[in-house]
Each structure stands twice: as C-alpha cells, then as structure tokens.
Design a protein around this motif. Structure first.
Motif, short mmCIF file in Angstrom:
data_model
loop_
_atom_site.label_atom_id
_atom_site.label_comp_id
_atom_site.label_asym_id
_atom_site.label_seq_id
_atom_site.Cartn_x
_atom_site.Cartn_y
_atom_site.Cartn_z
N GLU A 1 -5.31 1.75 6.38
CA GLU A 1 -4.14 2.52 5.98
C GLU A 1 -3.98 3.72 6.91
O GLU A 1 -4.94 4.44 7.19
CB GLU A 1 -4.33 2.98 4.52
CG GLU A 1 -3.01 3.27 3.84
CD GLU A 1 -3.19 3.46 2.33
OE1 GLU A 1 -4.02 2.72 1.75
OE2 GLU A 1 -2.53 4.33 1.78
N GLN B 1 -7.08 -5.00 7.40
CA GLN B 1 -6.11 -4.02 6.96
C GLN B 1 -6.73 -2.64 6.93
O GLN B 1 -7.89 -2.47 6.54
CB GLN B 1 -5.63 -4.42 5.55
CG GLN B 1 -4.66 -3.46 4.95
CD GLN B 1 -5.14 -2.95 3.61
OE1 GLN B 1 -6.33 -2.74 3.41
NE2 GLN B 1 -4.20 -2.77 2.68
N VAL C 1 -4.97 -9.04 4.76
CA VAL C 1 -4.01 -8.71 3.70
C VAL C 1 -2.63 -9.17 4.14
O VAL C 1 -2.27 -9.01 5.30
CB VAL C 1 -4.00 -7.19 3.43
CG1 VAL C 1 -2.82 -6.80 2.55
CG2 VAL C 1 -5.30 -6.75 2.78
N TYR D 1 -2.10 -8.53 8.08
CA TYR D 1 -3.07 -7.66 8.74
C TYR D 1 -4.44 -8.32 8.67
O TYR D 1 -5.02 -8.39 7.59
CB TYR D 1 -3.14 -6.30 8.04
CG TYR D 1 -1.78 -5.69 7.80
CD1 TYR D 1 -1.18 -4.91 8.78
CD2 TYR D 1 -1.10 -5.88 6.59
CE1 TYR D 1 0.07 -4.35 8.56
CE2 TYR D 1 0.14 -5.33 6.37
CZ TYR D 1 0.73 -4.56 7.36
OH TYR D 1 1.96 -4.02 7.14
N THR E 1 -1.57 -7.28 14.08
CA THR E 1 -0.61 -7.06 13.01
C THR E 1 0.53 -8.04 13.30
O THR E 1 1.03 -8.07 14.42
CB THR E 1 -0.06 -5.62 13.05
OG1 THR E 1 -1.14 -4.73 12.90
CG2 THR E 1 1.00 -5.40 11.99
N TYR F 1 0.50 0.42 6.34
CA TYR F 1 -0.66 -0.38 6.71
C TYR F 1 -0.63 -0.70 8.20
O TYR F 1 0.42 -0.76 8.82
CB TYR F 1 -0.67 -1.72 5.96
CG TYR F 1 -0.97 -1.60 4.49
CD1 TYR F 1 -1.49 -0.43 3.95
CD2 TYR F 1 -0.74 -2.67 3.63
CE1 TYR F 1 -1.77 -0.33 2.60
CE2 TYR F 1 -1.01 -2.58 2.28
CZ TYR F 1 -1.52 -1.41 1.76
OH TYR F 1 -1.79 -1.31 0.44
N GLU G 1 1.51 -7.84 -2.42
CA GLU G 1 0.35 -7.63 -1.55
C GLU G 1 -0.75 -8.58 -1.99
O GLU G 1 -1.14 -8.58 -3.15
CB GLU G 1 -0.08 -6.18 -1.69
CG GLU G 1 -1.09 -5.78 -0.67
CD GLU G 1 -1.45 -4.29 -0.80
OE1 GLU G 1 -0.53 -3.47 -1.03
OE2 GLU G 1 -2.64 -3.97 -0.72
N LYS H 1 -4.50 -10.86 -1.04
CA LYS H 1 -5.64 -11.24 -0.21
C LYS H 1 -5.79 -12.74 -0.33
O LYS H 1 -5.25 -13.36 -1.26
CB LYS H 1 -6.91 -10.54 -0.71
CG LYS H 1 -6.93 -9.04 -0.52
CD LYS H 1 -8.36 -8.54 -0.61
CE LYS H 1 -8.43 -7.04 -0.42
NZ LYS H 1 -7.86 -6.28 -1.57
N THR I 1 1.44 -8.83 3.12
CA THR I 1 2.45 -8.20 2.27
C THR I 1 3.76 -8.94 2.44
O THR I 1 4.07 -9.42 3.55
CB THR I 1 2.66 -6.71 2.63
OG1 THR I 1 3.22 -6.64 3.93
CG2 THR I 1 1.36 -5.93 2.57
N SER J 1 -3.32 -2.97 11.25
CA SER J 1 -4.55 -3.74 11.43
C SER J 1 -5.43 -2.99 12.42
O SER J 1 -4.95 -2.48 13.42
CB SER J 1 -4.24 -5.13 11.97
OG SER J 1 -5.44 -5.80 12.27
#
Ligand code: HEM
Lengths: 570, 348
Positions: free
Chosen positions: A386, A384, A403, A381, A359, A392, A445, A447, A405, A394
């Motif tokens: 949750e 990623q 991902v 991450y 992370t 979030y 957010e 990808k 953010t 990793s």
C-alpha cells in the motif's frame, strides 16, 4: 564511358580519382550542342558519377535523421498518438510531409532508389569491363620505369662464359616465374631488344568491390520482397492452453502482400508452463528479471509431440515459422456466477503488465447470463503493498501476496454490433459503474481462492486458486507461488527471404574486406642496356587504388630476384 | 576493511584518471616544445638565409631547413608540392623527454584502466559492457589500446596524438564515473546473448579506430591550412605542426584507420541485426539506435567515396570523417540518454 587509355585499368566513373581527367576543350565543345540522345547520355553519366553517388549517400544520411527525432508509426505507434496530443498544431504539418513514416516516405524512398539506380548504372559497365580485364594480358611495359613507384635497379648477374643478352633473358625468365608464383599474371615483352616482364595482380580487389556493391543491391531487393511473402502474427497463450497455427487463432495477423493462408502449417503449440526467475539477492536489483523460459510442446499434423523451449534471445524455429517470446504476465482465473448460482463466466484472463513489478490491468466481459451485460476492470498485484496515499501497488513481480481488485460495470458492452473490440479494454460510456470510483461502493478485493458478492445481488465472483492438486502447499497455507497462471505472448513470423538477407550481408562484408585489403598492383622487371653498354635490371610498380605497401613490395621482390642492393647509390 | 571487487574497480578508475591527466599534461608540454623547436628552426633558417644572401651563394642550404625561409629575399627555397614527406617546411624533431613521460604514463594508466575493467567484469559476473557506465569504461579502454597498438605498429611516429587521446579518454571516463555509474546488477533476459559480447565489443573497437581517425583528420586539416599558407608564400606561424607528417601522409593514415573502423562498424551493424532478430523478432526496425548506426555507416561510406572522387580527396573528405565521428559521439551520448527506443540499456 571514360577514355580508355589503359585497357587494364578498372573502369571507373569519369570523376573517379584514378580516371583520366577529360580534356577541358573537348568537354566544352560537346557541352552545349547536345541532341536528345546526347542529353540522355549526359544525364545518365551524371547520375552514375562518383559525385552523384557521394551526394546521394550524404543525402540519405541526412534524410534518416528526422526518423530518430520524431516517433515513427512503424516502431512506436503509441508515441505518434502521444505526439499528436502533445503538439496538436505541429503534428499534422509534420504528418503531411510523412515525418511519422520517414523510412517509407516518398522522399526517403526517392533518395535510396536514385542511389540504387546510380549503383546499377555504375556496376554494370564495371562488371563487363572487369570480365574483359580478367582475360586481358597485362599491359606493355612502359618505356621509362624510373618515374614509377618503388623504382630500383640491380646489377645483372652474368656468369662467366655467358653473354649479357642470354643472362638478361634468363633473369627475366626467372622474374616471370617468381612473379607468377607470387600470384601475378605475367606477360613477356621485348622493347627495342630489351626483355621485360609485365605483371599484374589483385584482380580480386575489383571483384570484391563489385561483389560488395551488387550485394548491397541484393539486400535491398531481398528486404523489399521479404515483407511480401511472409507474415507475422501475435498470440497470447496462457499456461495449459494450446494454439493451432491457423489464421483464426491469431490475436493479430499481418500478412505480406503476396501471402496466402494456405501457406500456414497447422501445427499445435501448447504452453506447458512459463518459468520466470527474478533477482532475490542483489540489493540493487531486487525483482529484476533474470530469466524467462516458456516450456512448450509442439506437434505437427503427423508425428510426436516434441518438448521445446522458447526464451528471450532464443526463438523457436519450427514448421517454417519463428516463434519469439516477447512478453509475459499473469492471467488470473476468474469465475462469475449469476444470482441463480450458474456459472456465466470462467476463464484465465490475461492481464497486461503496467510496470516492472507487474502491476497489471485486465478486463472481464460477461455478455450473457446476467440481467444486463456485465463488465469488470481489474487490477492485479502479484505482491500487493500500500502506498501512503492508500492506493495499491505491486512491490515485487513474483507471487508473494497476490491481490485482485475489480470494478464492476453494468450495461451495454458494445460487442453485439459485430465491430471488433479489444479484449483488453472496456468502453464504459454505455455502462453504469457499480463499484469503486465515485460510486461509494468499495471495489471488490480478492486473494486467490476467495469469492465475493457482486453488488445488487447480481451473484458472485471468484478468484480461483490455480495451485495444482499435487502441490504439497497451496494458497491456504500462504504459499501463493503457483496460485495464478502466467501467460506468454508469442510473435510468430515467417520470412522466407531472411536467409537471403543474411547471405547478401555476408557477401557485403566479404567483398568489403577483399576490396579494401587486397592490393591491386602492377610490377615490371626490365633488363636495360645503359649507354655504356652495361646491362642492369630495373624494377618498378604502379598502384591501382590504395596500396600503402607498394614500394616495399618492389624492393623485397628485387631483393629476392637479384639479391639485395650492395650499397645505397645516393 | 574489506573492499569489494566493484570498489577496487572504482578505485582503479579514479587512479587511472589521475595518471591519464598526468599523461595529458606531458603530451601537451611536448606539443609546446614542438612549437618552440619549430620557431627555433625558423629563426635558424632565417639567419642562414641571410648569410647565404650576404655571401651571394646559391640558396641550396635553405631548401632543406624550412620553407619559411622564403621570406628572405633571394631565397628560392619554397619546396615544390611534390617533394614528399619533409619538403613542406617540416622541422626535424627528436625525442623529447616529455613525450616519453606521456607514453609511459599512458601505459600505466592503461594498466589501471584494464584492471578497473576486468574487476568490474568479475564483480558483475559477466562482460563489463552491458550498461552505459560499463560501455564507457570499456570503450575508452579500447580507445587507449588502439592508440598504443597503433604507435607500436605504425611506421610513422604518431605519439603526438597522445594529447587528443588521453584528453578524450579522460573526459569520457570522468563523465561516465561521475554521471553514469550504476552498481553491478545482473543482465535482464534481453541482454543475455553472445551477441552482446560480440556486437558491443566490435562496436567499441570501431569507436576507438574512428576516434584516432578523427584526430588524424583534424590534424590533417590544420596541416593542409599551414601548407596552403606556405604555398602562397605567406609566412605561416611556426607551430608544432611543423614537426608532424605532411597533410597527405596524415590523410593516408586517417584513411587506413578509418576503413578498418568502417569494416568493424559494418560488422557491428550486421551483428546487431542478427541479435535484434533473436531478441525482438525482426532484424531491422528503424529503432533510434539502429537509425544512428545506419547514419554513421552511410557517412563513413560517403567518406570512402569522397576519397575516391575527384575534387573531394583531401580536406573535404577529412570533414566527412570528422562529421562521422561526431555522429558516433552523438550516438553514444545524446541518443542513449535522451532518445526513446528499444535500446534502453543505459541503466540510468
Ligand atoms: C548504395 C550505396 C553505396 C554504398 C553504401 C557504397 C559503399 C562503398 C564502399 C563502402 C566502398 C569501399 C569499399 C570498396 O572499395 O568496395 C565503395 C567503393 C566504391 N564505390 Fe560505392 N557505394 C554505394 C554506391 C555507389 C555508386 C552508386 C557508385 C557509382 C557511382 C559507387 C562507386 C564506387 C567505386 C568506384 C568505389 C571504389 C572506390 C575506390 O576506388 O576506392 N558506389 N562504395
């Protein structure tokens, strides 16, 4: 120095266990009536005594302890900051006595400098004396051998037709020869008509001891100067980027006192790619790093580019510098366009890893091309997942589900005044937060390959997919494995004295081995005429220092020289 | 049911601990017997002394048997300090069955221990000394190995140290198995180095030697207290010490063990620096573990100096050896577990 009753003995401080104890009466006479020179001499003798050396050694050990209890600025600067926060009252007090810089503190330095002065004062006379001893003859055979270690007697073999005098001479000759072959230095003596040989060996013991102590001094000097001529610098390089070994190219640079930058060889170092391998099978260690290898090309000013690798534990030695792979992470490629669709920022931004699953946190600063300066603080991450809180995290360090953010800030980046600021932090005090936190606007957010609108119609931000064109699969197919470039952080050092430290260290070890295991001993063989006219051979020895095998050595020499003892006499 | 290699290893560890415990008990019984033998010898000497006085004979007979006889009137049997070896009230002590059981059990435990260590290595696919559990496993194995080697090669009968050695190994192994165990996992890149093999192995070997040196120094101190009591003609309690070598012999033995340990420790420190240079880009940075390695080195250097300094040979230098080994233990336990630093290899 000490009274030299025995010229062959190693010169030792007066309170060495093997030194002759000074006469108490003599000491008390000279004690109180010292003149200035006398006092200096007295002080010097105290400083170079065994007792002082011992005391200083013990003090050094004690003085080193606090540095392991309290964080040190040199090795753990963040720990020091933390310590100040945690102990606001105690920390300044400790700081005033240099507790956070123990190993460069005045008191620690004083101890080891005194120790080394004492050491110099100790080795100089000893070295001088040792050189003399190396040239001196083994000392006269003592009158009575029977009180010495390993004393033993053997019959003198007298062949028929020979006198016992001639036999004695011949036997002592043979003993000299055998002793010389055994590595002894020998000297013939004749006392009151009794022939004898005096032999000494193991001068190497004292040599080893002197080499050992001198090499200690060598290490100190080499370490002291090492920092002066060298440098160390840090540089983060993203895959595909090149670094040129010049002052300006380093992210941070610590020159030694005597360093000047003309000494930098401007070679080029390019990071082609960084391979990271993580454990995938062992259930107890999923995601644990197995291997990091940085594939680099190195090119000097002239000459071909060479392909090399840098690994943890396997630094690259090139162009007089040592290149270490100290860290790595991800550098997501981020592109920002303004409302007019012009690219105002595009770069691979190194994100600093925060945990074992990488992370990572990074910062994007867009100084120009926007109505106001724009800053973004991002979390990356690689895989990623949750948490139950909705935050979030990793869950794996490789790129399975990357991902990014971003929280967007608008205002003054604080970089225009020319004061240097870290590229890894953003000072939000002069900025307004536009997304995330309390703003009510969701964080951006993304990808790899995705683009999002910036708030307030400022433009767009894209998380570029870095998968090479040639790759058969890419992020669009759900294979993210090459979608985000990695970076390597390199430490680049130059320390011209390191080799000297190594050499002195080898001498320390060698000197130690020799001085602790080579026995230094004297041995005597004497043909003695007994009151009844019989002539016998006497053997005895004397240890100079620790010598557990001494008595055995005498017996086995006597056995070899005159044959084993027929039967125990006792 | 199929056992994995690591399960076999654990099984061997626990079996070894049981056998070490038996060895420990046997060695302890031996010490108790030594005390009994010493007391018996004293009583015999007293009786003899009384008879000697009764017949008005010279007290020669008592001189050989035990200086505790000085309590008897008229007996001038207190041995002079210079009498080597057996002079200071030593009691001859033959071979006791419990001592032999102790040694045999130690050998058996050592075999199990060795098996545990080797299978652990195979389970992990590398040398078994990369985290605290493995370091304890291998380190204690080396302590036992050093002990067994020393009792074979030493001219003196050092089997009496068995109580200390098996006790220490049992405690360390127990703590490691119960508190430090981690399943075998691959090495992180920073530990993948030949220097792990060399540096850590030599460090363990020096710990084994220092442990023996420590035990010898402790016995030396006890022995020299006893000798001091005898010298002042006070009656010393007859204990197992009467059957052991005199304090000077013990000191010489301790010194020999400790200097070999010291040389290895010097090498450990240097090999560690070379490794640190490769792994972290600097050979010395006063990291906590480096600090303690240095402290231990300096304390033992002090010990060697003390041996060569008038007024420090004997009990004072023995105390330095004891402090040195305490620092070794501290370094392995407290520093590993509670101090922060780069050497975060405990695996916990
Ligand atoms: C810098 C700190 C020092 C260290 C780490 C150190 C360490 C050692 C060591 C390990 C030995 C045993 C190995 C050998 O015999 O070569 C030794 C022996 C010796 N040291 Fe040092 N030493 C230091 C300073 C000194 C000083 C200042 C003196 C002078 C007063 C001194 C005098 C001696 C002597 C005379 C011996 C021989 C002892 C013997 O006869 O067994 N040392 N030292």
């Amino acid at each position: 120095m000490s009274p030299q009753s025995d010229p062959g003995a190693p010169s030792r401080p007066a309170d060495h266990i093997d030194s002759v104890e000074p006469d108490a009466a003599e000491a008390s006479v000279t004690g109180p009536k010292l003149g200035f020179v006398g006092w200096v001499r007295f002080g010097w003798r105290q400083l170079t005594s065994m007792r002082t050396a011992l005391l200083l050694l013990l003090l050094l050990a004690i003085a080193a302890v606090p540095g392991s209890l309290v964080p040190q600025r040199s090795s753990d600067p963040n720990g020091v900051t933390q310590y100040f926060d945690d102990n606001p009252r105690l920390a300044p007090i400790l700081d005033s006595v240099q507790m956070f810089d123990v190993y460069t503190s005045a008191w620690f330095s004083a101890i080891y400098l005194l120790l080394f002065v004492s050491l110099i004062g100790c080795i100089i006379p000893r070295t001088k004396h040792h050189f003399e001893a190396l040239r001196a003859r083994p000392p006269r055979t003592p009158v009575r051998l029977s009180r010495l270690a390993g004393f033993t007697e053997r019959e003198l073999p007298v062949s028929t037709g020979s006198t016992s005098d001639a036999a004695a001479e011949a036997s002592i000759d043979a003993a000299s020869k055998q002793l010389r072959q055994a590595g002894y230095r020998v000297e013939r003596y004749a006392l009151r008509g009794e022939p004898s040989v005096s032999a000494e060996r193991g001068y190497l013991r004292e040599t080893g001891n002197l080499v050992f102590h001198t090499a200690l001094l060598g290490v100190l000097v080499a370490v002291g100067f090492g920092g002066g001529f060298g440098f160390s610098g840090q540089r983060v390089i993203v895959e595909g980027q090149t670094f040129v070994n010049t002052l300006a190219a380093f992210d941070s640079f610590n020159p030694g006192r005597f360093f000047n930058d003309t000494r930098l060889t401007p070679y080029r170092l390019s990071l082609e790619n960084l391979d990271a391998v993580y454990e995938t099978r062992n259930q107890d260690a999923i995601g644990q790093p197995i291997d990091f290898t940085a594939h680099v090309t190195v090119q000097g000013q002239q000459g071909e580019a060479e392909e090399r690798t840098v690994k943890v534990n396997e630094p690259l030695y090139t162009h007089g510098t040592d290149v270490y792979l100290l860290g790595n992470g991800y550098a997501p490629t981020i592109t920002v366009k303004n409302a007019a669709g012009e690219v105002v920022f595009t770069d691979a931004v190194p994100f600093l890893p925060q945990d074992a699953n990488l992370t990572s946190i990074g910062v994007v600063k867009v100084p120009d091309g926007m109505p106001e300066q724009l800053g973004m603080v991002g979390f990356f991450y690689p895989t990623q997942s949750e948490l139950t809180t909705g935050a979030y995290t990793s869950s794996y360090p490789d790129l399975i589900l990357p991902v990014l953010t971003l929280n967007v800030y608008e205002g003054d980046l604080g970089i225009d005044e020319g004061t240097p600021t870290s590229v890894y932090t953003l000072d939000p005090s002069t900025m307004e937060q536009l997304t995330g936190g309390d703003t009510g606007v969701d964080s951006i957010e993304l990808k790899p390959g995705e683009t999002a609108e910036l708030p307030n119609g400022l433009g767009t931000v894209t998380f570029d997919d870095a998968t090479p064109e040639s790759s058969s699969t890419d992020a669009a197919d759900g294979d993210y494995s090459q979608s985000v470039p990695r970076f390597a952080s390199f430490d680049i050092h130059h320390d011209p004295t390191q080799i000297w430290v190594l050499i002195f260290a080898a001498l320390i070890l060698g000197g130690l081995l020799v001085s602790l295991f080579v026995p230094r001993r004297r041995m005597w063989v004497k043909a003695v005429t007994k009151p009844d006219g019989r002539v016998v051979l006497e053997y005895a020895a004397l240890a100079r220092g620790e010598d557990p095998g001494l008595e055995e050595a005498v017996t086995s020499f006597a056995d070899k020289h005159a044959g084993p003892r027929p039967s125990p006499v006792e | 049911m199929q056992l994995t290699l690591d399960e076999i290893s654990i099984l061997c560890v626990y079996s070894a601990m049981v056998v070490y415990a038996i060895a420990f008990i046997a060695f302890s019984i031996d010490l108790a017997k030594r005390s009994a033998a010493a007391t018996a010898a004293t009583d015999a000497a007293l009786v003899e002394a009384k008879q000697a006085v009764a017949v008005g004979a010279a007290s020669d007979a008592t001189a050989g048997t035990g200086s505790t006889a000085t309590a008897a009137p008229g007996a001038s049997a207190r041995p002079s300090k210079t009498a080597a070896g057996t002079g200071t009230g030593a009691v001859a002590y033959g071979r006791s069955p419990s001592l032999r059981v102790g040694v045999a059990m130690t050998v058996l435990a050592w075999l199990l221990h060795l098996t545990a260590d080797v299978t652990r290595g195979f389970a992990a696919g590398r040398v078994p000394w990369a985290n605290m559990y493995e370091f304890a496993l291998t380190g204690t194995l080396i302590i036992t190995t050093v002990f067994l080697v020393v009792i074979v090669i030493s001219k003196h009968d050092l089997r009496f140290l068995g109580t200390f050695v098996t006790g220490l190994v049992l405690v360390l192994l127990g703590v490691a198995a119960l508190n430090f165990y981690v399943s075998p996992i691959p090495l992180p890149p920073a530990l993948q180095s030949v220097w792990l093999v060399i540096h850590v192995f030599v460090a363990s070997a020096s710990v084994g030697l220092f442990a023996l040196g420590f035990a010898l120094s402790v016995v030396q101190l006890m022995q020299s207290r006893r000798e001091a009591l005898l010298d002042t003609a006070k009656a010393a309690k007859a204990t197992f010490l009467a059957t052991l070598p005199d304090s000077v012999t013990l000191e010489n033995l301790a010194y020999r063990v400790n200097i070999i340990g010291f040389i290895m420790w010097t090498f450990t420190l240097m090999a560690g620096s070379i490794w640190a240079e490769k792994a972290w880009g600097r050979y010395w940075g006063w990291d906590t573990k480096e600090v303690w390695t240095f402290i231990i080195w300096v304390v033992y250097a002090g010990y060697i100096h003390a041996r060569a300094t008038r007024g420090w040979r004997g009990s004072r230098s023995a105390w330095l050896a004891i402090i040195g080994f305490s620092a070794v233990l501290f370094n392995f336990t407290v520093v590993n577990l509670f101090f922060k630093g780069l050497h975060a290899y405990s695996g916990l």
